[in-house]
Design an enzyme around this catalytic site. Sequence first.
Site, PDB file in Angstrom:
ATOM      1  N   ASN A 204       0.856  -1.187   0.000  1.00 49.97           N
ATOM      2  CA  ASN A 204       0.000   0.000   0.000  1.00 49.97           C
ATOM      3  C   ASN A 204       0.897   1.243   0.000  1.00 49.97           C
ATOM      4  O   ASN A 204       0.764   2.137   0.828  1.00 49.97           O
ATOM      5  CB  ASN A 204      -0.908  -0.013   1.229  1.00 49.97           C
ATOM      6  CG  ASN A 204      -2.037   0.992   1.129  1.00 49.97           C
ATOM      7  OD1 ASN A 204      -2.849   0.955   0.220  1.00 49.97           O
ATOM      8  ND2 ASN A 204      -2.090   1.915   2.089  1.00 49.97           N
ATOM      9  N   ASN A 250      -0.264   5.672   3.451  1.00 53.80           N
ATOM     10  CA  ASN A 250       0.466   4.605   2.760  1.00 53.80           C
ATOM     11  C   ASN A 250       1.238   3.751   3.758  1.00 53.80           C
ATOM     12  O   ASN A 250       1.581   4.214   4.841  1.00 53.80           O
ATOM     13  CB  ASN A 250       1.472   5.215   1.777  1.00 53.80           C
ATOM     14  CG  ASN A 250       0.869   6.343   0.978  1.00 53.80           C
ATOM     15  OD1 ASN A 250       0.136   6.130   0.031  1.00 53.80           O
ATOM     16  ND2 ASN A 250       1.167   7.571   1.391  1.00 53.80           N
ATOM     17  N   THR A 251       1.533   2.530   3.350  1.00 48.31           N
ATOM     18  CA  THR A 251       2.299   1.621   4.207  1.00 48.31           C
ATOM     19  C   THR A 251       2.442   0.282   3.509  1.00 48.31           C
ATOM     20  O   THR A 251       1.507  -0.195   2.877  1.00 48.31           O
ATOM     21  CB  THR A 251       1.586   1.380   5.561  1.00 48.31           C
ATOM     22  OG1 THR A 251       1.718   2.540   6.389  1.00 48.31           O
ATOM     23  CG2 THR A 251       2.182   0.226   6.314  1.00 48.31           C
ATOM     24  N   THR A 252       3.594  -0.359   3.670  1.00 50.28           N
ATOM     25  CA  THR A 252       3.779  -1.758   3.294  1.00 50.28           C
ATOM     26  C   THR A 252       4.071  -2.536   4.570  1.00 50.28           C
ATOM     27  O   THR A 252       4.995  -2.187   5.313  1.00 50.28           O
ATOM     28  CB  THR A 252       4.948  -1.914   2.303  1.00 50.28           C
ATOM     29  OG1 THR A 252       4.625  -1.232   1.084  1.00 50.28           O
ATOM     30  CG2 THR A 252       5.209  -3.385   1.992  1.00 50.28           C
TER      31      THR A 252
END
Length: 329
Positions: A204, A250-252
Amino acid sequence: MTTRSHLAPFSRFAQGVIGNRDLRLVPQASPGARTVAFDFPGVEVGTAEYAEGPTGCTVVHVPAGARTFTDARGGAVGMSGAYDRNHAICLTGGSVYGLSAVAGVSAELLERQQNCTRWDVLQCVSGAVIYDYSARDNAITPDEELGRAALRHARADRIAVGRAGAGASATVGKVDHVRAEFAGQGAAFRQYGQIKMLFVTVLNAVGVIVDREGRVVRGNLWSEPLERRHPLTDYENGINGANLAPVHGNTTISVLVTNVKLSDYSLRQLGLQVHSSMHRGIQPFHTESDGDTLFTLTTDEVDLTGISTAGFGTLASDTAWDAILAALD
């Protein structure tokens, strides 16, 4: 091939949209676009989603427990637990509100222990969230029941990838929201003799997804002409006068599980090495608008022989890149 089929809508972020209490939500397993098989006794993975979001969560369950190192980077981390030993990791949508799903996994494990609260049988659950509201106009959130359902759906042989579980509304390539594309959840499994490694990730990111040939394969999709561009071009134009507002949300979030016996120091270095390597497949990565988190777990079963910890980290890093690309349906 460049296509519009994965182009993500942009939420209006309106007030008064539908939330969990406005509907009779029923958790369901996430089929995804396909599945990735794995063979890792003592490890199981489950997904569940609310199709009305869509939003979901993913649970990596290690019933016997596993030592854990947590590496959280970027300026927007959403996380709970971060224990040095875990029985489950919950990855979830819903941003800070999705932490209820992590609590649901914990509650389900407590019931499986017949509500025994003796200190030496406490079930530790850590979790991390992605902000997935930017691609949908509702406030449906992973909750305790969805976390419970993901654990109940856990399997020891395969995991759904694509728009599944926590990746149901995950998007990437958000230099500008109108150029974002859906990504999802990826997974990869490798075995070398007795050594096993399983990597699960939810993409993301602000950044785009890049394949091993250096091509942008998801995100930052321009309409004129229809092509995906590397964000470097946008940022160079920004320096030269174009107005690029920061894109938030956002983020992973990822989980690496191995059975290799590692010291606390080596476990930490493995997590740092693998998390750093993910910038090859996600560009840019670890920005101030991302909240990237990697949980690295070991079940401490097999000695590492033949290669150094750095060499093992190299293999695990390549597995992580496999998982990144597997998220793309």
